[in-house]
Design a protein around this motif. Structure first.
Motif, short mmCIF file in Angstrom:
data_model
loop_
_atom_site.label_atom_id
_atom_site.label_comp_id
_atom_site.label_asym_id
_atom_site.label_seq_id
_atom_site.Cartn_x
_atom_site.Cartn_y
_atom_site.Cartn_z
N CYS A 203 0.83 -1.21 0.00
CA CYS A 203 0.00 0.00 0.00
C CYS A 203 0.86 1.26 0.00
O CYS A 203 0.59 2.22 -0.74
CB CYS A 203 -0.94 -0.01 1.20
SG CYS A 203 -2.18 -1.31 1.14
N GLN A 204 1.91 1.26 0.81
CA GLN A 204 2.80 2.42 0.84
C GLN A 204 3.56 2.58 -0.47
O GLN A 204 3.85 3.71 -0.90
CB GLN A 204 3.78 2.30 2.01
CG GLN A 204 3.17 2.49 3.38
CD GLN A 204 2.65 3.91 3.60
OE1 GLN A 204 2.97 4.84 2.87
NE2 GLN A 204 1.82 4.07 4.63
N LEU A 205 3.86 1.47 -1.14
CA LEU A 205 4.53 1.54 -2.44
C LEU A 205 3.63 2.18 -3.49
O LEU A 205 4.09 2.97 -4.33
CB LEU A 205 4.97 0.14 -2.88
CG LEU A 205 5.66 0.05 -4.25
CD1 LEU A 205 6.91 0.94 -4.29
CD2 LEU A 205 6.04 -1.40 -4.56
N VAL A 206 2.33 1.87 -3.44
CA VAL A 206 1.38 2.50 -4.35
C VAL A 206 1.35 4.01 -4.11
O VAL A 206 1.41 4.81 -5.07
CB VAL A 206 -0.04 1.89 -4.19
CG1 VAL A 206 -1.05 2.71 -4.98
CG2 VAL A 206 -0.05 0.44 -4.64
N VAL A 207 1.27 4.42 -2.85
CA VAL A 207 1.26 5.85 -2.52
C VAL A 207 2.56 6.50 -2.99
O VAL A 207 2.56 7.60 -3.57
CB VAL A 207 1.07 6.06 -1.01
CG1 VAL A 207 1.19 7.54 -0.64
CG2 VAL A 207 -0.29 5.52 -0.56
N HIS A 208 3.67 5.83 -2.75
CA HIS A 208 4.99 6.32 -3.17
C HIS A 208 5.04 6.54 -4.68
O HIS A 208 5.53 7.57 -5.16
CB HIS A 208 6.04 5.28 -2.75
CG HIS A 208 7.45 5.59 -3.16
ND1 HIS A 208 8.19 6.61 -2.61
CD2 HIS A 208 8.26 4.98 -4.08
CE1 HIS A 208 9.40 6.63 -3.16
NE2 HIS A 208 9.46 5.66 -4.06
N ALA A 209 4.48 5.60 -5.44
CA ALA A 209 4.47 5.70 -6.90
C ALA A 209 3.57 6.83 -7.38
O ALA A 209 3.90 7.54 -8.34
CB ALA A 209 4.01 4.37 -7.51
N ILE A 210 2.45 7.02 -6.70
CA ILE A 210 1.54 8.11 -7.07
C ILE A 210 2.18 9.47 -6.82
O ILE A 210 2.07 10.39 -7.64
CB ILE A 210 0.22 8.00 -6.28
CG1 ILE A 210 -0.59 6.78 -6.74
CG2 ILE A 210 -0.61 9.27 -6.42
CD1 ILE A 210 -1.82 6.50 -5.88
N GLU A 211 2.87 9.60 -5.70
CA GLU A 211 3.34 10.92 -5.26
C GLU A 211 4.71 11.32 -5.81
O GLU A 211 5.07 12.50 -5.75
CB GLU A 211 3.36 10.96 -3.72
CG GLU A 211 1.97 10.82 -3.13
CD GLU A 211 1.92 10.99 -1.62
OE1 GLU A 211 3.00 11.00 -0.99
OE2 GLU A 211 0.81 11.11 -1.08
N ASN A 212 5.47 10.37 -6.33
CA ASN A 212 6.79 10.67 -6.88
C ASN A 212 6.66 10.82 -8.39
O ASN A 212 6.53 9.83 -9.11
CB ASN A 212 7.78 9.56 -6.54
CG ASN A 212 9.21 9.90 -6.92
OD1 ASN A 212 9.45 10.61 -7.89
ND2 ASN A 212 10.15 9.38 -6.16
N ASP A 213 6.69 12.06 -8.87
CA ASP A 213 6.41 12.30 -10.28
C ASP A 213 7.52 11.85 -11.23
O ASP A 213 7.41 12.00 -12.46
CB ASP A 213 6.06 13.77 -10.53
CG ASP A 213 7.17 14.73 -10.14
OD1 ASP A 213 8.30 14.28 -9.91
OD2 ASP A 213 6.90 15.94 -10.08
N LYS A 214 8.60 11.29 -10.68
CA LYS A 214 9.67 10.75 -11.53
C LYS A 214 9.52 9.25 -11.77
O LYS A 214 10.28 8.66 -12.55
CB LYS A 214 11.03 11.05 -10.89
CG LYS A 214 11.38 12.53 -10.83
CD LYS A 214 12.75 12.76 -10.23
CE LYS A 214 13.09 14.25 -10.19
NZ LYS A 214 14.42 14.49 -9.59
N ILE A 215 8.56 8.64 -11.09
CA ILE A 215 8.41 7.18 -11.20
C ILE A 215 7.48 6.83 -12.36
O ILE A 215 6.35 7.29 -12.43
CB ILE A 215 7.87 6.58 -9.89
CG1 ILE A 215 8.88 6.76 -8.76
CG2 ILE A 215 7.54 5.09 -10.08
CD1 ILE A 215 8.41 6.23 -7.42
#
Length: 299
Positions: A203-215
């Motif tokens: 779940c945190q990885l999904v949030v991380h991917a959403i919020e990091n615009d370089k991913i």
């Protein structure tokens, strides 16, 4: 700017966990479901009306539960497993193309298209291939979840996840009682690799991917520690303070699930989250011991 996530298939084990995680991180959450309800839209509504105007991120978790022991592995069920993943991905890709406010699309699929190989440890840079039903499904699933080149307003992230570990569902829910009774043990030989990730980390990885615009692109949603099914079983039994003695023979698994599905339990590839770690993501539960202790603590 308000943050609003739309989750396809958000009512299941992973979806419930992700909804709570996103809400905790300040997101409004709407779920796409077969049934209407509060903070829900149906797939038919998505097709007719598109993505709601205030949605800024889309996550697809939709798919019929493959390892449902109550369902026989018939041609009809196989087709449902396939279409429930591919068709929902196609529908979301089409809808995102007409929704310029959506900035991130995360599709969560599996790791079955990494072919088991004792000598090779895969990462996101390795090629994947279709060699059985589940691997071919993962290939078509990711193909369906690929945004066309002319959709430039939205990042396309594909998280390939292993077995998701959490108290409220998935594998742990299925093995909890026999292990609690002291009757648990590895599946088959126990020597097969078990790619896995704790629910909270996914779940945190999904949030991380959403919020990091370089991913963008592929992230392996698997814990850094590579373990066998037997090693994981011992860690879980130890967390419960129970023995780990009674292996489930391969023929029992194949009888219950059939050859295609049993491959999910009887074989696995060595996979590392190389690119995931390079993005700066930190696993809260990087080892099977830590994950199992957390799951047992919540019982």
């Amino acid at each position: 700017m308000s943050r609003h996530a739309l989750i396809g298939g958000g009512t299941g084990f992973i979806g419930n966990g992700l909804s709570k995680c996103l809400t905790k991180n300040g997101y409004d959450v709407t779920v796409i479901s077969r049934m209407p309800g509060l903070k829900r839209i149906t797939w038919l509504e998505l097709e007719r009306s598109g993505i709601p105007n205030n949605v800024t991120a889309v996550v697809n978790l939709a798919g019929q539960n493959v390892l449902d022991p109550s369902r026989r592995w018939t041609d009809g069920f196989k087709q449902n497993v396939w279409t429930s993943r591919v068709n929902t991905s196609v529908a979301l890709v089409k809808a995102i193309g007409a929704a310029p406010q959506v900035k991130a699309f995360v599709n969560v699929s599996g790791v079955s298209h990494y072919k088991p190989d004792d000598k090779h440890v895969y990462n996101e840079n390795d090629s994947v291939q279709g060699f059985d039903y589940m691997s071919k499904l993962c290939l078509e699933w990711e193909k369906a979840a690929t945004l066309p080149p002319d959709v430039t307003h939205c990042r396309n992230i594909k998280i390939r996840t292993g077995v998701v570990i959490g108290r409220t569902g998935g594998m742990i829910e299925n093995i909890w009682l026999p292990f609690q009774l002291g009757l648990g043990g590895p599946i088959g030989s126990g020597k097969q690799i078990l790619p896995w990730i704790h629910l909270d980390d996914l779940c945190q990885l999904v949030v991380h991917a959403i919020e990091n615009d370089k991913i963008e692109g592929v992230l392996n949603g698997v814990a850094p520690e590579i373990v066998t099914n037997g090693e994981f079983s011992k860690a879980f039994a130890s967390a419960l303070r129970r023995p780990c003695l009674f292996a489930v023979p391969e023929f029992v698994i194949e009888t219950i699930f059939g050859k295609d599905r049993s491959a999910l339990l009887l074989s696995g590839a060595k996979i590392q989250p190389k690119r995931t770690l390079e993005t700066g993501f930190k696993f809260k539960y990087p080892t099977a011991k830590e994950a199992c202790l957390e799951v047992v603590k919540k019982s």
